[in-house]
Design a protein around this motif. Structure first.
Motif, mmCIF file in Angstrom:
data_model
loop_
_atom_site.group_PDB
_atom_site.id
_atom_site.type_symbol
_atom_site.label_atom_id
_atom_site.label_comp_id
_atom_site.label_asym_id
_atom_site.label_seq_id
_atom_site.Cartn_x
_atom_site.Cartn_y
_atom_site.Cartn_z
ATOM 1 N N ILE A 70 0.834 -1.207 0.000
ATOM 2 C CA ILE A 70 0.000 0.000 0.000
ATOM 3 C C ILE A 70 0.869 1.258 0.000
ATOM 4 C CG2 ILE A 70 -1.947 -1.117 1.152
ATOM 5 C CD1 ILE A 70 -0.987 0.367 3.747
ATOM 6 N N ALA A 99 1.714 3.367 -2.124
ATOM 7 C CA ALA A 99 1.244 4.558 -2.838
ATOM 8 C C ALA A 99 0.449 5.477 -1.913
ATOM 9 C CB ALA A 99 0.390 4.150 -4.033
ATOM 10 N N TYR A 100 -0.304 4.881 -0.995
ATOM 11 C CA TYR A 100 -1.165 5.687 -0.123
ATOM 12 C C TYR A 100 -0.377 6.681 0.728
ATOM 13 C CZ TYR A 100 -4.294 6.990 3.670
ATOM 14 O OH TYR A 100 -5.018 7.704 4.585
ATOM 15 N N LEU A 158 2.442 3.038 -9.430
ATOM 16 C CA LEU A 158 1.199 2.433 -9.909
ATOM 17 C C LEU A 158 1.195 2.195 -11.407
ATOM 18 C CD1 LEU A 158 -1.400 4.293 -7.660
ATOM 19 C CD2 LEU A 158 -0.342 2.057 -7.319
ATOM 20 N N LYS A 185 2.504 -1.213 -12.402
ATOM 21 C CA LYS A 185 1.756 -2.434 -12.079
ATOM 22 C C LYS A 185 0.874 -2.835 -13.265
ATOM 23 C CE LYS A 185 0.213 -3.172 -7.968
ATOM 24 N NZ LYS A 185 -0.491 -3.138 -6.665
ATOM 25 N N LEU A 243 -4.549 -2.816 -11.402
ATOM 26 C CA LEU A 243 -4.781 -1.945 -10.256
ATOM 27 C C LEU A 243 -6.143 -2.251 -9.661
ATOM 28 C CD1 LEU A 243 -3.656 1.536 -11.704
ATOM 29 C CD2 LEU A 243 -2.290 -0.072 -10.360
ATOM 30 N N ASP A 285 -8.936 0.979 -5.250
ATOM 31 C CA ASP A 285 -8.241 1.983 -4.437
ATOM 32 C C ASP A 285 -7.049 2.556 -5.194
ATOM 33 O OD1 ASP A 285 -9.957 1.808 -2.281
ATOM 34 O OD2 ASP A 285 -8.741 0.319 -1.223
ATOM 35 N N GLU A 286 -6.276 1.680 -5.816
ATOM 36 C CA GLU A 286 -5.084 2.124 -6.536
ATOM 37 C C GLU A 286 -5.451 3.002 -7.731
ATOM 38 O OE1 GLU A 286 -2.014 -1.555 -5.583
ATOM 39 O OE2 GLU A 286 -3.535 -1.790 -7.149
ATOM 40 N N TYR A 318 -6.041 6.318 -6.264
ATOM 41 C CA TYR A 318 -4.781 6.990 -5.894
ATOM 42 C C TYR A 318 -4.090 7.565 -7.137
ATOM 43 C CZ TYR A 318 -5.230 4.213 -1.565
ATOM 44 O OH TYR A 318 -5.670 3.631 -0.408
#
Length: 476
Positions: free
Chosen positions: A377, A379-380, A409, A412, A415, A418-419, A422
């Motif tokens: 997590i 990125a958060y 992100l 990846k 996603l 949530d991602e 973000y």
């Protein structure tokens, strides 16, 4: 223990295997003495000899002794079962239709996970002792998963034979003892609440609490407090429920009542008292209660976090940081939320213009530690650093963390929702930075293009890219 699933309705076998018409209770004092030493054969032997001298012709007393062995956890399993079976057979020798003896035999099989054999003995109890409700209840419980229709049929049969018997309450109790609180709640709701005894009323309230119906739990707990004012557990549950539904004044009332009515308090008593006081904005009193909880249970690190949160609510960030650090030091299982709370305290200090850049840097450092500890997590926390930089008008410090989010992100293959959120937020904030802060729309457009690709309805992206204007020109 897997076998206990068959005994959900009879977790306390000795209490549940009482006959419909009790013959005598004289055996109970002697049985209690045996139970205390039952795992010590030498100590138990003379007591049992004396017991049998008095009650060898009493099926009820014999079954009670068998149940005592079956529930004796300190005894060898084979010994427990063989002695329980011996006394069940002795009871049947005195009365071949004695239902509780068949139930005891069924319980022995249930403990060995043989539901079929258990059901056979419970069925015998139903046939030969039809007025004894326990045979029906045990049989229904064994069949609840394998044949719920058969379970329902037997319970309906019991209703016909014993209309006075509280079938729904006992069914609810069986689900409660199996920790199936949703089903317990379903059946308790069918009962006349005024007819529930002290234990089952509490089970009803606790089932509601565990099924996340805190309002219902509070309502039932209050009935319990009024009906059984000496019962501490009702006051505790009323306190917990009141705090959960943010009825803090009632939470305080029940907390004070619970603490006054007993000299034996748990850390949880003071914790919930503190939460009620905190909710009522009585911060100093709340901190005092959280400290009492911590004094009672030295391993209760949650109290340190509550103290930190209370100081934060009070506006004393320095004390909040002190206790948050203590909490983090002592908590080897600190969660992402715990890291966020500590970081945000520093950011709140910065928001008050207290050493703004230094406190922002400290908060950012905590968020970066969070990203390192929880890489899935990551990125958060970087998104939070960037957002705080904008909130604090440290605008130039937002670019690097937002670009970090984008880098993480976009690398990846898939996603989650949530991602995706973000990533859109990072692109949008970068676009805002260049368009609003730097007054450079051309540098902002690539970021807004990415926002538009993720969400074609984003108004800021459409304005930045001139999409609304183009649509208007085509219409004209």
């Amino acid at each position: 223990m897997k076998s206990l699933k068959y005994l959900a309705i009879g977790a306390m076998i000795m209490g549940l295997s009482a006959p419909v018409m009790a013959q005598t209770v004289d055996y109970k004092p002697q049985l209690e003495a045996i139970t205390k030493v039952i795992s010590n054969e030498a100590a138990a032997k003379p007591l049992i000899k004396e017991y049998l001298k008095s009650f060898k012709k009493n099926p009820e007393a014999l079954v009670a002794l068998g149940n005592a062995y079956l529930m004796a956890k300190d005894c060898d399993k084979a010994t427990r079962e063989s002695m329980a079976l011996q006394y069940a057979d002795m009871a049947l020798a005195r009365n071949k239709n004695y239902g509780d003896a068949f139930i005891l035999k069924g319980d022995i099989e249930a403990i060995n996970d043989d539901g079929g054999e258990a059901a056979m003995w419970y069925q015998q109890a139903m046939m030969l002792d039809p007025q004894n409700p326990e045979g029906y209840m045990r049989y229904a419980n064994v069949n609840r998963k394998v044949s719920p229709e058969e379970s329902a049929r037997v319970l309906n049969e019991l209703r016909k034979i014993r209309p006075d018997y509280p079938v729904d309450a006992e069914t609810a109790h069986s689900y409660y003892t199996a920790n199936k609180f949703d089903k317990a709640l379903e059946y308790f709701a069918k009962c006349d609440i005024n007819q529930l005894d002290e234990e089952k009323l509490f089970e009803y309230a606790f089932s509601a609490y565990n099924n996340n119906q805190k309002d219902k739990a509070l309502e039932i707990s209050k009935i319990g407090v009024n009906k059984f004012p000496k019962r501490l557990t009702y006051k505790r549950l009323a306190m917990w429920s009141a705090v959960e539904v943010k009825n803090y004044e009632e939470g305080i009332k029940y907390a004070e009542d619970a603490i006054k009515s007993s000299t034996e308090h748990t850390a949880l008593d003071y914790t919930f008292y503190g939460l009620a006081l905190k909710g009522a904005e009585r911060y100093d009193e709340a901190i005092e209660q959280f400290k009492k909880a911590s004094d009672i249970d030295k391993n209760d690190v949650a109290s340190l976090q509550y103290i930190s949160e209370t100081y934060t609510a009070k506006g004393d960030e320095d004390k909040a940081i002190e206790y948050a650090k203590l909490y983090m030091d002592k908590n080897t299982n600190a969660s992402p939320s715990d890291y966020s709370k500590l970081a945000n305290i520093y950011m709140q200090k910065a928001e008050k213009n207290i050493d703004k850049e230094a406190n922002f840097a400290k908060g950012a450092e905590i968020f970066e530690s969070m990203a390192a500890k929880f890489p899935t997590i990551a990125a958060y926390p970087y998104l939070q650093i960037g957002n705080w930089a904008l909130v604090l008008d440290l605008n130039d410090k937002c670019v690097q963390p937002f670009e970090k989010v984008v880098s993480m992100l976009t690398g990846k293959t898939t996603l989650d929702s949530d991602e995706q959120g973000y990533l859109k937020e990072a692109y949008s904030r970068l676009g805002l930075y260049y368009w609003s802060v730097k007054d450079d729309l051309e540098s902002a457009k690539p970021y807004y293009q990415k926002v538009y690709e993720l969400d074609p309805n984003d108004e800021n992206a459409k304005r930045a890219l001139g999409i609304d204007q183009e649509a208007q020109e085509v219409t004209e």
